[in-house]
Motif scaffolding. Sequence first.
Motif, PDB file in Angstrom:
ATOM      1  N   UNK A   9      42.229  25.434  40.509  1.00 34.89           N
ATOM      2  CA  UNK A   9      43.157  26.311  41.070  1.00 34.89           C
ATOM      3  C   UNK A   9      42.913  26.776  42.509  1.00 34.89           C
ATOM      4  N   UNK A  10      41.805  26.126  43.234  1.00 33.86           N
ATOM      5  CA  UNK A  10      41.441  26.738  44.586  1.00 33.86           C
ATOM      6  C   UNK A  10      41.264  28.084  44.723  1.00 33.86           C
ATOM      7  N   UNK A  11      40.549  28.846  43.866  1.00 35.48           N
ATOM      8  CA  UNK A  11      40.373  30.236  43.819  1.00 35.48           C
ATOM      9  C   UNK A  11      38.963  30.378  44.546  1.00 35.48           C
ATOM     10  N   UNK A  12      39.035  31.172  45.601  1.00 34.84           N
ATOM     11  CA  UNK A  12      37.631  31.407  46.228  1.00 34.84           C
ATOM     12  C   UNK A  12      37.053  32.832  45.619  1.00 34.84           C
ATOM     13  N   UNK A  13      35.648  32.929  46.099  1.00 36.91           N
ATOM     14  CA  UNK A  13      34.988  34.292  45.789  1.00 36.91           C
ATOM     15  C   UNK A  13      35.857  35.492  46.394  1.00 36.91           C
ATOM     16  N   UNK A  14      36.016  35.570  47.669  1.00 36.30           N
ATOM     17  CA  UNK A  14      36.922  36.667  48.100  1.00 36.30           C
ATOM     18  C   UNK A  14      38.098  37.158  46.799  1.00 36.30           C
ATOM     19  N   UNK A  15      38.778  36.071  46.562  1.00 39.64           N
ATOM     20  CA  UNK A  15      39.925  36.386  45.658  1.00 39.64           C
ATOM     21  C   UNK A  15      39.238  37.041  44.364  1.00 39.64           C
ATOM     22  N   UNK A  16      38.355  36.586  43.992  1.00 39.82           N
ATOM     23  CA  UNK A  16      37.567  37.086  42.826  1.00 39.82           C
ATOM     24  C   UNK A  16      37.078  38.230  42.780  1.00 39.82           C
ATOM     25  N   UNK A  17      36.642  38.568  43.969  1.00 41.55           N
ATOM     26  CA  UNK A  17      36.101  39.903  44.417  1.00 41.55           C
ATOM     27  C   UNK A  17      37.241  41.007  44.452  1.00 41.55           C
ATOM     28  N   UNK A  18      37.995  40.627  45.216  1.00 42.65           N
ATOM     29  CA  UNK A  18      39.319  41.528  45.159  1.00 42.65           C
ATOM     30  C   UNK A  18      39.920  41.820  43.761  1.00 42.65           C
ATOM     31  N   UNK A  19      39.921  40.850  42.996  1.00 44.70           N
ATOM     32  CA  UNK A  19      40.328  41.012  41.456  1.00 44.70           C
ATOM     33  C   UNK A  19      39.430  42.069  40.916  1.00 44.70           C
ATOM     34  N   UNK A  20      38.359  41.856  41.106  1.00 44.39           N
ATOM     35  CA  UNK A  20      37.349  42.863  40.417  1.00 44.39           C
ATOM     36  C   UNK A  20      37.346  44.331  41.131  1.00 44.39           C
ATOM     37  N   UNK A  21      37.453  44.317  42.381  1.00 39.71           N
ATOM     38  CA  UNK A  21      37.086  45.593  43.019  1.00 39.71           C
ATOM     39  C   UNK A  21      38.682  46.294  43.176  1.00 39.71           C
ATOM     40  N   UNK A  22      39.869  45.470  43.391  1.00 42.44           N
ATOM     41  CA  UNK A  22      41.155  46.273  43.723  1.00 42.44           C
ATOM     42  C   UNK A  22      41.893  46.395  42.382  1.00 42.44           C
ATOM     43  N   UNK A  23      41.618  45.583  41.324  1.00 41.39           N
ATOM     44  CA  UNK A  23      42.404  45.674  40.191  1.00 41.39           C
ATOM     45  C   UNK A  23      41.444  45.929  38.824  1.00 41.39           C
ATOM     46  N   UNK A  24      40.194  46.160  39.358  1.00 40.91           N
ATOM     47  CA  UNK A  24      39.268  46.672  38.248  1.00 40.91           C
ATOM     48  C   UNK A  24      39.370  45.439  37.072  1.00 40.91           C
ATOM     49  N   UNK A  25      39.379  44.125  37.235  1.00 40.81           N
ATOM     50  CA  UNK A  25      39.155  43.206  36.410  1.00 40.81           C
ATOM     51  C   UNK A  25      37.829  42.953  35.922  1.00 40.81           C
TER      52      UNK A  25
END
Length: 74
Positions: A9-25
């Motif tokens: 899906x071409x998902x990078x580390x920054x996108x994962x980090x944003x989901x964790x920290x901004x959306x509490x994933x």
Amino acid sequence: MRDIVCNCQMVDRDTIDKAIHDKNATTIEEIRRYTGANTGCGKCMSYINSILDVEVPKIVKKEENTQGSRFKLW
């Protein structure tokens, strides 16, 4: 250079980090929902879980610090 976590899906580390920290994933299911990562072949699951192991405790610690300061009496 982007650190690609999920090649399908071409998902990078920054996108994962944003989901964790901004959306509490905090689970692989929430990462899938918010980013689309790990919805293809599944090879990135261990990498995503290792990211969650590092980043989720940071969220918990941040919430504890925030809650503690919110209820000061003076």
